[in-house]
Write an enzyme that holds these catalytic residues in place. Structure first.
Site, PDB file in Angstrom:
ATOM      1  N   GLU A 116       0.847  -1.195   0.000  1.00  0.00           N
ATOM      2  CA  GLU A 116       0.000   0.000   0.000  1.00  0.00           C
ATOM      3  C   GLU A 116       0.880   1.241   0.000  1.00  0.00           C
ATOM      4  OE1 GLU A 116      -3.627  -2.245   2.408  1.00  0.00           O
ATOM      5  OE2 GLU A 116      -2.257  -0.916   3.485  1.00  0.00           O
ATOM      6  N   GLU A 131      -6.214  -7.936  -0.938  1.00  0.00           N
ATOM      7  CA  GLU A 131      -6.674  -7.972   0.451  1.00  0.00           C
ATOM      8  C   GLU A 131      -8.131  -7.554   0.500  1.00  0.00           C
ATOM      9  OE1 GLU A 131      -4.383  -5.641   3.185  1.00  0.00           O
ATOM     10  OE2 GLU A 131      -2.444  -6.353   2.418  1.00  0.00           O
TER      11      GLU A 131
END
Length: 403
Positions: free
Chosen positions: A188, A329
């Site tokens: 991320e 995710e």
């Protein structure tokens, strides 16, 4: 590493491809020593099936050093991975941090013991025929001690040089692995502020992705045709599919045996919407979806229609152009201590994600951090190797068509 087994696998795959080529009039591409088994975008997505994250393990850290037991989980074992596979998962994503296990420049040598351990855990799944995704996970978080892959740092020349050297070593380590291994450039990655993307930070993220692709390809072997997974800004769907600065890397160093109309790049995004249901550590919002019975405990946004629209953006922007999408995710934390029906809504959320991802030709990979009980994402007990959330597990397998 079972090199002999992999070599036998490669020969068998080559034979199968040759037979397929003769049956179809010889139009299939010739398999070569430096080429992994060919698989088009829709086929590899189907083969990857349901995915699961080995979270809070190889990306766990203490004082800037990766340690798989640092965040409370036990040492990863073959038995755990076997249990995950037996539950129906075909893909395992293994987040990996490097941090202070990277030596000084100019070589930036990764600690060999750490890289060997990463390989050992990969092999637990790879040698069972599973798909395995490994990335560079915590190195880009400002909040992690020892982080360095910082997109708004002024030291970009040094960062990019270090990034190139580290990925060169990782890629070389796994050069001979077939297409069941997928490399993911980052996690991320963003400037740490939850707002719209900023420049030059997004341009630097694009540069990292380009360095990653070029570096992996140049190591040769199966890396020249391997599927590579690329995230946009903070793995955010809007900031990846929308007009916010994401740039697909070029792939000029890939194997010439790959047909020109086929890709070997996948796009990585994550999905935790609505956050007040999936991640906010409170008992305020505990329900989700059309079966929710209490409006005051259900978020005012982020329901089924929103999820569908978000995944459709990725379908329209990438899947239709031959780039597989991996929702690397997703999941919702356990709030059953506040609402005894919460696990049912978590299962509804997981089913909807798995089914919608399948509908749009995408891979969904459940986030499991090994934590069971309040606010945990755990689906397995990593010590006893037992399933702790059968409802969520069954929902996922039903969503992908496996149960």
């Amino acid at each position: 590493m079972a090199a002999k087994t992999m070599k036998i696998k490669a020969v068998l795959i080559a034979i199968i491809l040759a037979v397929a080529a003769s049956v179809s009039g010889g139009s299939a591409n010739q398999a070569s020593a430096d080429t992994a088994a060919q698989s088009d975008a829709s086929q590899i997505v189907a083969d990857m099936g349901a995915g699961w994250n080995l979270g809070n393990q190889l990306e766990a850290t203490i004082n800037g050093y990766p340690s798989e037991t640092a965040w409370g989980n036990p040492t990863v074992t073959q038995a755990l991975i076997d249990k995950v596979q037996a539950a129906g998962f075909k893909t395992i994503r293994i987040p990996v941090s490097y941090l202070r296990n990277i030596g000084p420049g100019p070589n930036y040598t990764i600690n060999s013991s750490w890289l060997d351990r990463v390989q050992e855990v990969v092999d637990y799944a790879y040698n069972r025929g599973m798909y395995v995704v490994i990335n560079m996970h915590g190195d880009g978080y400002k909040t992690i001690d020892g982080s360095w892959l910082i997109c708004d740092s002024s030291s970009q020349a040094e960062i990019k040089g270090k990034y190139q050297k580290v990925w060169q070593q990782i890629a070389s380590k796994f050069q001979s692995y077939d297409q069941h291994l997928i490399l993911e450039s980052m996690n991320e990655e963003f400037d740490g502020q939850y707002g719209q993307p900023t420049q030059p930070c997004y341009s630097n993220i694009n540069d990292y992705n380009q360095i990653f692709v070029d570096t992996v390809r140049k190591t040769g072997g199966n890396n020249s045709s391997r599927w590579l997974l690329i995230p946009g800004w903070n793995t955010n769907i809007d900031y990846t599919a929308g007009n916010y600065g994401f740039a697909l890397p070029t792939d000029e160093y890939r194997s010439p045996s790959i047909p020109s109309d086929e890709q070997r790049i996948m796009i990585s995004v994550h999905y935790y919407d609505p956050w007040d249901f999936t991640g906010e550590e409170s008992g305020t919002i505990t329900q989700w979806g059309p079966a929710a019975t209490n409006p005051s405990k259900t978020s005012t946004w982020g329901q089924e229609d929103y999820l569908d629209a978000q995944l459709k953006k990725m379908y329209d922007g990438f899947v239709t152009k031959g780039f597989p999408v991996v929702i690397g995710e997703y999941g919702a934390i356990d709030k059953s201590s506040f609402d005894s029906a919460n696990n049912k809504y978590r299962a509804d959320f997981a089913y909807t994600m798995a089914a919608t991802a399948k509908k749009y030709g995408q891979v969904s990979v459940y986030w499991d951090n090994g934590v069971n009980g309040q606010y945990g994402f755990g689906m397995f007990d990593r010590r006893s190797h037992t399933v702790t959330q059968q409802g969520i597990l069954s929902a996922i397998m039903s969503g992908v068509g496996g149960g």
